[in-house]
Design a protein around this motif. Sequence first.
Motif, PDB file in Angstrom:
ATOM      1  N   VAL A  52       0.846  -1.188   0.000  1.00  0.00           N
ATOM      2  CA  VAL A  52       0.000   0.000   0.000  1.00  0.00           C
ATOM      3  C   VAL A  52       0.883   1.240   0.000  1.00  0.00           C
ATOM      4  N   PHE A  53       0.298   2.344  -0.434  1.00  0.00           N
ATOM      5  CA  PHE A  53       0.970   3.636  -0.356  1.00  0.00           C
ATOM      6  C   PHE A  53       0.726   4.143   1.056  1.00  0.00           C
ATOM      7  N   ALA A  54       1.549   3.681   1.996  1.00  0.00           N
ATOM      8  CA  ALA A  54       1.290   3.966   3.399  1.00  0.00           C
ATOM      9  C   ALA A  54       1.303   5.458   3.689  1.00  0.00           C
ATOM     10  N   ALA A  55       2.185   6.201   3.048  1.00  0.00           N
ATOM     11  CA  ALA A  55       2.236   7.650   3.260  1.00  0.00           C
ATOM     12  C   ALA A  55       2.809   8.318   2.014  1.00  0.00           C
ATOM     13  N   ASP A  56       2.074   9.281   1.502  1.00  0.00           N
ATOM     14  CA  ASP A  56       2.530  10.097   0.370  1.00  0.00           C
ATOM     15  C   ASP A  56       2.395  11.548   0.816  1.00  0.00           C
ATOM     16  N   ILE A  57       3.535  12.176   1.144  1.00  0.00           N
ATOM     17  CA  ILE A  57       3.545  13.494   1.778  1.00  0.00           C
ATOM     18  C   ILE A  57       4.092  14.529   0.795  1.00  0.00           C
ATOM     19  N   ARG A  75      -2.347   2.089   7.228  1.00  0.00           N
ATOM     20  CA  ARG A  75      -1.859   3.365   7.756  1.00  0.00           C
ATOM     21  C   ARG A  75      -3.012   4.352   7.927  1.00  0.00           C
ATOM     22  N   ALA A  76      -3.952   4.342   6.992  1.00  0.00           N
ATOM     23  CA  ALA A  76      -5.126   5.201   7.128  1.00  0.00           C
ATOM     24  C   ALA A  76      -5.961   4.770   8.331  1.00  0.00           C
ATOM     25  N   ASP A  77      -6.091   3.466   8.545  1.00  0.00           N
ATOM     26  CA  ASP A  77      -6.824   2.977   9.724  1.00  0.00           C
ATOM     27  C   ASP A  77      -6.157   3.445  11.012  1.00  0.00           C
ATOM     28  N   HIS A  78      -4.820   3.410  11.058  1.00  0.00           N
ATOM     29  CA  HIS A  78      -4.107   3.867  12.247  1.00  0.00           C
ATOM     30  C   HIS A  78      -4.379   5.358  12.517  1.00  0.00           C
ATOM     31  N   MET A  79      -4.371   6.158  11.469  1.00  0.00           N
ATOM     32  CA  MET A  79      -4.616   7.592  11.642  1.00  0.00           C
ATOM     33  C   MET A  79      -6.045   7.837  12.126  1.00  0.00           C
ATOM     34  N   ARG A  80      -7.011   7.114  11.563  1.00  0.00           N
ATOM     35  CA  ARG A  80      -8.401   7.280  12.012  1.00  0.00           C
ATOM     36  C   ARG A  80      -8.538   6.928  13.491  1.00  0.00           C
ATOM     37  N   ARG A  81      -7.911   5.847  13.881  1.00  0.00           N
ATOM     38  CA  ARG A  81      -8.011   5.428  15.281  1.00  0.00           C
ATOM     39  C   ARG A  81      -7.372   6.474  16.197  1.00  0.00           C
ATOM     40  N   PRO A 109       4.893  -5.030   3.116  1.00  0.00           N
ATOM     41  CA  PRO A 109       5.203  -4.305   1.880  1.00  0.00           C
ATOM     42  C   PRO A 109       4.475  -2.960   1.854  1.00  0.00           C
ATOM     43  N   ARG A 110       5.193  -1.913   1.456  1.00  0.00           N
ATOM     44  CA  ARG A 110       4.621  -0.574   1.502  1.00  0.00           C
ATOM     45  C   ARG A 110       5.472   0.373   0.665  1.00  0.00           C
ATOM     46  N   ARG A 111       4.888   1.503   0.358  1.00  0.00           N
ATOM     47  CA  ARG A 111       5.611   2.573  -0.326  1.00  0.00           C
ATOM     48  C   ARG A 111       5.433   3.853   0.471  1.00  0.00           C
ATOM     49  N   VAL A 151      21.840  12.926  10.973  1.00  0.00           N
ATOM     50  CA  VAL A 151      22.294  12.181  12.144  1.00  0.00           C
ATOM     51  C   VAL A 151      21.146  11.842  13.068  1.00  0.00           C
ATOM     52  N   ALA A 152      20.252  12.794  13.285  1.00  0.00           N
ATOM     53  CA  ALA A 152      19.149  12.575  14.226  1.00  0.00           C
ATOM     54  C   ALA A 152      17.837  12.732  13.495  1.00  0.00           C
ATOM     55  N   ILE A 153      17.076  11.670  13.389  1.00  0.00           N
ATOM     56  CA  ILE A 153      15.748  11.726  12.785  1.00  0.00           C
ATOM     57  C   ILE A 153      14.727  11.843  13.899  1.00  0.00           C
ATOM     58  N   LEU A 154      13.840  12.764  13.767  1.00  0.00           N
ATOM     59  CA  LEU A 154      12.862  13.004  14.823  1.00  0.00           C
ATOM     60  C   LEU A 154      11.931  11.811  14.966  1.00  0.00           C
ATOM     61  N   ALA A 155      11.952  11.170  16.136  1.00  0.00           N
ATOM     62  CA  ALA A 155      11.164   9.962  16.356  1.00  0.00           C
ATOM     63  C   ALA A 155       9.672  10.245  16.309  1.00  0.00           C
ATOM     64  N   VAL A 156       9.262  11.369  16.889  1.00  0.00           N
ATOM     65  CA  VAL A 156       7.831  11.666  16.918  1.00  0.00           C
ATOM     66  C   VAL A 156       7.286  11.827  15.510  1.00  0.00           C
ATOM     67  N   LEU A 157       7.979  12.615  14.691  1.00  0.00           N
ATOM     68  CA  LEU A 157       7.502  12.831  13.337  1.00  0.00           C
ATOM     69  C   LEU A 157       7.513  11.538  12.549  1.00  0.00           C
ATOM     70  N   ALA A 158       8.530  10.713  12.799  1.00  0.00           N
ATOM     71  CA  ALA A 158       8.601   9.445  12.090  1.00  0.00           C
ATOM     72  C   ALA A 158       7.402   8.583  12.421  1.00  0.00           C
ATOM     73  N   LEU A 159       7.042   8.524  13.691  1.00  0.00           N
ATOM     74  CA  LEU A 159       5.914   7.702  14.105  1.00  0.00           C
ATOM     75  C   LEU A 159       4.595   8.255  13.588  1.00  0.00           C
ATOM     76  N   LEU A 160       4.453   9.575  13.609  1.00  0.00           N
ATOM     77  CA  LEU A 160       3.173  10.176  13.273  1.00  0.00           C
ATOM     78  C   LEU A 160       2.935  10.234  11.776  1.00  0.00           C
ATOM     79  N   ARG A 161       4.006  10.313  10.987  1.00  0.00           N
ATOM     80  CA  ARG A 161       3.810  10.604   9.575  1.00  0.00           C
ATOM     81  C   ARG A 161       4.087   9.435   8.648  1.00  0.00           C
ATOM     82  N   ALA A 162       5.213   8.726   8.836  1.00  0.00           N
ATOM     83  CA  ALA A 162       5.593   7.837   7.750  1.00  0.00           C
ATOM     84  C   ALA A 162       6.191   6.522   8.170  1.00  0.00           C
ATOM     85  N   VAL A 163       6.171   6.156   9.425  1.00  0.00           N
ATOM     86  CA  VAL A 163       6.763   4.881   9.805  1.00  0.00           C
ATOM     87  C   VAL A 163       5.933   3.754   9.226  1.00  0.00           C
ATOM     88  N   GLY A 164       6.628   2.730   8.678  1.00  0.00           N
ATOM     89  CA  GLY A 164       5.913   1.601   8.126  1.00  0.00           C
ATOM     90  C   GLY A 164       5.580   0.582   9.152  1.00  0.00           C
TER      91      GLY A 164
END
Length: 669
Positions: free
Chosen positions: A421-426, A452-458, A551-553, A656-669
């Motif tokens: 699935v296209f888990a996140a297209d930003i 991913r859409a289900d996770h955001m809705r929840r 599998p995801r994009r 060097v440092a990827i923001l964990a919060v943004l990763a979880l909220l936006r595009a983590v697979g």
Amino acid sequence: MAYEGQAAPRARVEFGPAPDAFPLEPYDIGERDPRALSERGLCYWFSDTLADLSGPERVHCSRLIQQVTGSDGLQPSASIEIVFDPRFERLIVHTVRVWRDGQAREAASPEAFELLRRELNLERAVYDGRITAHMIVPDVRVGDVVESAYSIIGSNPVLGDAFAYRFRFQWTAPAIETRCRLRAPEQRRLTIRTFGDSPEPTETVSDGVREVTWRLLDAPPYRHEPDAPQSYIGYAAVHVADESSWTAVADLVRDAYALPHTIPADLAAAIDQIAAAHPTPQARAAEGLRFVQRSLRYHAIGIGDGGYRPRPVEAIWATRYGDCKDASRLLSTVLTRLGVDACCALVSTWQGADLDPTVPTPFAFDHCIVRARIDGTTYWLDPTAPPQSGRLNRLTQAAHGWALPLEEGASLEEMPPPAPVFAADIHEDWTFSKRADASASLKVESVYEGWRADHMRRWCENDGVQSVARRLREGLESQYGVLSESSPLGWLDEADENRLVVTESYLVDRPYTPIETPHLVCFDARDDLIGPNLRTPESARRLEPIALGPPRRLRIRRTLRFPVEVQVSPWDVRVDGPGLAGRSAFSWSSGRTAEHLIDFQVREPVVPAARAPLYFDFARRMWNANGLRIAVPVRGGKLRKTDDGQPGWVTIAVVVAILAVLALLRAVG
């Protein structure tokens, strides 16, 4: 929940000698140096395990001898914990003694043990009725040898005499000797599957009893590597089970999942309303699934036969709660009344693709779902998942490798891997001002599909749209500094397509990063895809596979609108890896408008250990192409063209440092 006609027994600890088949003979490590073999203050001398099926009751014996070599070993060596189910098991402690200077002190007594009702999965609303017998051994000192031995007698009668057990020979710490034994009637047909570098067994037969012994000396420690699949077993072990078939396994519990003869009137009325509103089988199946997901609260009572058999449909519906078995039985009832061919199916959430070569046993499963068949197409539906959106062909199906449908003549059925699935297209759209100290406009459109859409809705349903908006903004602020909303969060839910579009609009107070070079300002755009999705640390000798997830994009596109012309050379980097693909690109659509792209795809869920070097090479190359820095000349506080004395430049920078919060909220697979 006691068995029918039985009262729940009172849990207690018994004390007595070890069985004749499990003698507690003195153990000597010879000339070995305990400190050289210790880890975290403990040296494991001897681990002895016996599974005895030769008598009228199942007997499981365990003995452990360990020496305290440092202060870190005092607490674990002095804490004895034994888990058992008092409804069908008896615990007999044989000894808990401390050896010091060649003298033994017995520490086990009725007063020394406490019985704790410690539900290990309480946070998941799972209650299984097991008890922990807990003891703190007094006066343990560095140099002492602590020995414990006990037996658990009995087994859950729900599955009859079925037997399966995994003997393990390697642990996270070295062990001088590990011995495992199995005693069973000679005529009992058993199947043995080996894992890792397991030792060869020896066998003897005496008085009609077959005894199989495995013995491993000086076993090196085995530590799981990061991100290894749950199903992978690389340590030395053997799995012993009764010779059986998957048909026989299904027949053990199939009747308990049968459709009820009658259902409550209000349940029947609710199902008939679904049928009236949705004319096609596909629409009815999807809405029936959501009906059960919305109606039941997850709550599992696996006490007695509750761990293997669902409750009656009347009780499930009346209480509006249940575990996976209850929910699946209710869903199969709902779908059948809706005219859909459906039955419950057993799956393993941790063995996954390894279930097929596993010895057939009822102990192989830990979850129940529903198989539905419509017009020759099979759908795997999980009624314990949070309510899912989408038409039947768009909602996320269960994918656990293999399933055992509970039907007559059952056999394992392969479940297809999850569709990518296209888990996140930003898409980030930046518009910069002429002045270097002025704010920039940022619009973000994020499109989520599938799970991913289900996770955001929840998330939105549980926390509210204002909380979602705040946390999304805070995530961006960790990258770009202070932001202020220029319009409320947009939330467009295309439920039938299982697609969600979220839009954000901000003013970025200070879009440029200060740098030491005079007369230049710098814009940094950092991606939040590569770090969270390629997080496995590199190892020169990777021994275990690497789990990549479903599998995801994932894609981030940035449109950068500058007020002046910036001279930056375009690039287009494409990287292929084992089951992976990535792309980093930069281009100009005009002299002042640039496009930046990071595209990441997971095509296979697992990378074999032999291909790990290719994975690490892919990760390095993507890390080296995952960030963007653009420097623009400044004169008099205003941005200037890059061709008037201050050449522009761009780097693809390792973040060097990827923001964990943004990763979880936006595009983590």
